[in-house]
Design a protein around this motif. Sequence first.
Motif, PDB file in Angstrom:
ATOM      1  N   LEU A 145       6.750  15.640  28.202  1.00 54.18           N
ATOM      2  CA  LEU A 145       8.211  15.795  28.059  1.00 54.18           C
ATOM      3  C   LEU A 145       8.638  15.875  26.560  1.00 54.18           C
ATOM      4  O   LEU A 145       9.438  16.682  26.113  1.00 54.18           O
ATOM      5  CB  LEU A 145       9.186  15.212  28.849  1.00 54.18           C
ATOM      6  N   LEU A 178      10.871  22.100  32.608  1.00 50.43           N
ATOM      7  CA  LEU A 178      11.090  20.998  33.492  1.00 50.43           C
ATOM      8  C   LEU A 178      11.693  21.328  34.896  1.00 50.43           C
ATOM      9  O   LEU A 178      12.824  21.854  34.812  1.00 50.43           O
ATOM     10  CB  LEU A 178      11.768  19.804  33.034  1.00 50.43           C
ATOM     11  N   GLN A 221      15.377  14.531  29.450  1.00 51.33           N
ATOM     12  CA  GLN A 221      15.042  13.624  30.881  1.00 51.33           C
ATOM     13  C   GLN A 221      16.261  13.209  31.077  1.00 51.33           C
ATOM     14  O   GLN A 221      16.874  12.382  30.493  1.00 51.33           O
ATOM     15  CB  GLN A 221      13.921  12.619  30.418  1.00 51.33           C
ATOM     16  N   VAL A 243       6.190  19.996  35.436  1.00 50.61           N
ATOM     17  CA  VAL A 243       6.364  20.888  34.168  1.00 50.61           C
ATOM     18  C   VAL A 243       5.602  21.915  34.342  1.00 50.61           C
ATOM     19  O   VAL A 243       4.427  22.050  34.816  1.00 50.61           O
ATOM     20  CB  VAL A 243       5.557  20.029  33.087  1.00 50.61           C
ATOM     21  N   LEU A 262      11.710  18.420  26.034  1.00 52.46           N
ATOM     22  CA  LEU A 262      12.362  18.785  27.117  1.00 52.46           C
ATOM     23  C   LEU A 262      13.187  17.254  27.387  1.00 52.46           C
ATOM     24  O   LEU A 262      12.400  16.290  27.484  1.00 52.46           O
ATOM     25  CB  LEU A 262      11.476  18.948  28.426  1.00 52.46           C
TER      26      LEU A 262
END
Length: 352
Positions: free
Chosen positions: A338, A229, A345, A169, A343
Motif C-alpha cells: 500500500l 484497494l 489506509q 489489493v 494507497l
Amino acid sequence: MGGFCAWRPVRRGLRSVLGARARPRDAGFGTAARNPLQPRGSSKGSGPTRDQPFPGLLRPEDLSREALVDVLRAAVVDQRGPLVTLNKPQGLPVAGQEGQLTLLSVLPELSQALGLHKQGQEFHIIRAPGKEASGLVLLSSCPQTASRLHKFFVHSRRAQRPTATYCAVTHGLPAVSEGKIQAALALEHTDGVIHAVPVKSPSRRDIVEGVRRTLSYFQVVATGSGCALVQLQPLTVFPHQLQVHLMMQLCPVLGDHTYAARVGSVLGQRFLLPAQSTKPQGQVLDEALLRRLRLTPAQAAQLPLHLHLHRLLLPGARPREAPLELLAPLPPYFSRTLQCLGLSQPWSSVSS
C-alpha cells in the motif's frame, strides 16, 4: 464469550468500519514485538521498501511443528475462555493430507500452549481464510460456543447480512466503485490441482452436482498506479470465491498466481480467457508496476496473495445485543505494498 477486549459495537457504513481503531495489543504476526522468527541483526535504518520486499512473510513449509505453534501463539489476537482468535499467516493451509503441517494438525499443541488442554475438550476451527489468504481465525474448545457461532453465521448468510470483511489489493481497477458480483461456480481438477470455474446459466442438474451460486459485495477504497484497494464482503462460502469474483471483474488480486492468467490483454484492453484452456501460472506485472513495488521479476513471482480477512462480526453476549466486531491488523508486506502504491489506509492504526 462477551468479554473479548478486541470487540466493539458495529459502526454503520463500510468506511467507518475501516477507520475503526484497534487496541495497541493487536500487533498481529510479523511485527518486531510479536514475531518470534524475526531475523536478528537487521539494520534499524533499513526501510522495508528497500531491503525486505515481503516483510513479515512466513514460510510455514520451512517451520518445525514447535516453531509453527510459537508463531500461532504469537499471532493470537484475543483469548477469552474457550474461544480463541488469531491472525493467520499467509500461506498456512488450514487442513491437508496426513503428515502435512497445517493449522489443523497443530491444534493439540496450540491448545496446550494456550492452557486449554486441561478443559478436556477438543479444539475446533470455526472460521478461517484459505491457505493463500491471511487474517482472522476463530477457534473454540467449547461445542456450545462453536454451535452458537455456526448458527449465527448460517442465519446471517440466509438473511444476506455480511459477517466477514476482506481487504484486497487488485491488479487493475474495477469498472465501478462499488456493487455486487454474482456467479455460479464449480470446482474442477486439473493436473491434481483443484480450482474454481464460472458456470454460465447453470441447470438444475448442475446445482445438484455441485455448482453453487455465489455472491459478494465490493467497494473500492483507494486507487493508484493502476491498482486498487478493495473491500469485499462475501454473502456465500465457496473455495477461492473472492479471487474468482475479482478475476471476473478483470482485476485479479495482486499475488494471485492461480486465476490472474485467465485475464488477457490486447492493446490495453482486458478480457477473460476460457478457464478450461488456461493453466495457472505466475502473475505477470508490467515494468512500471514492478518499479513502484520495488520488485524484480523473480521477486514478483513470489509475491504473496494480497487478500486478508480483516474483520468479523460475532453475536453479542446477549440475544438482543448488537453484533460485536473483531479486527485483525494487515500483514507487514500488505502494508508495504500500500505504501509503495500510494494507497491510503483508512485503518492505518490497525495495520502493523
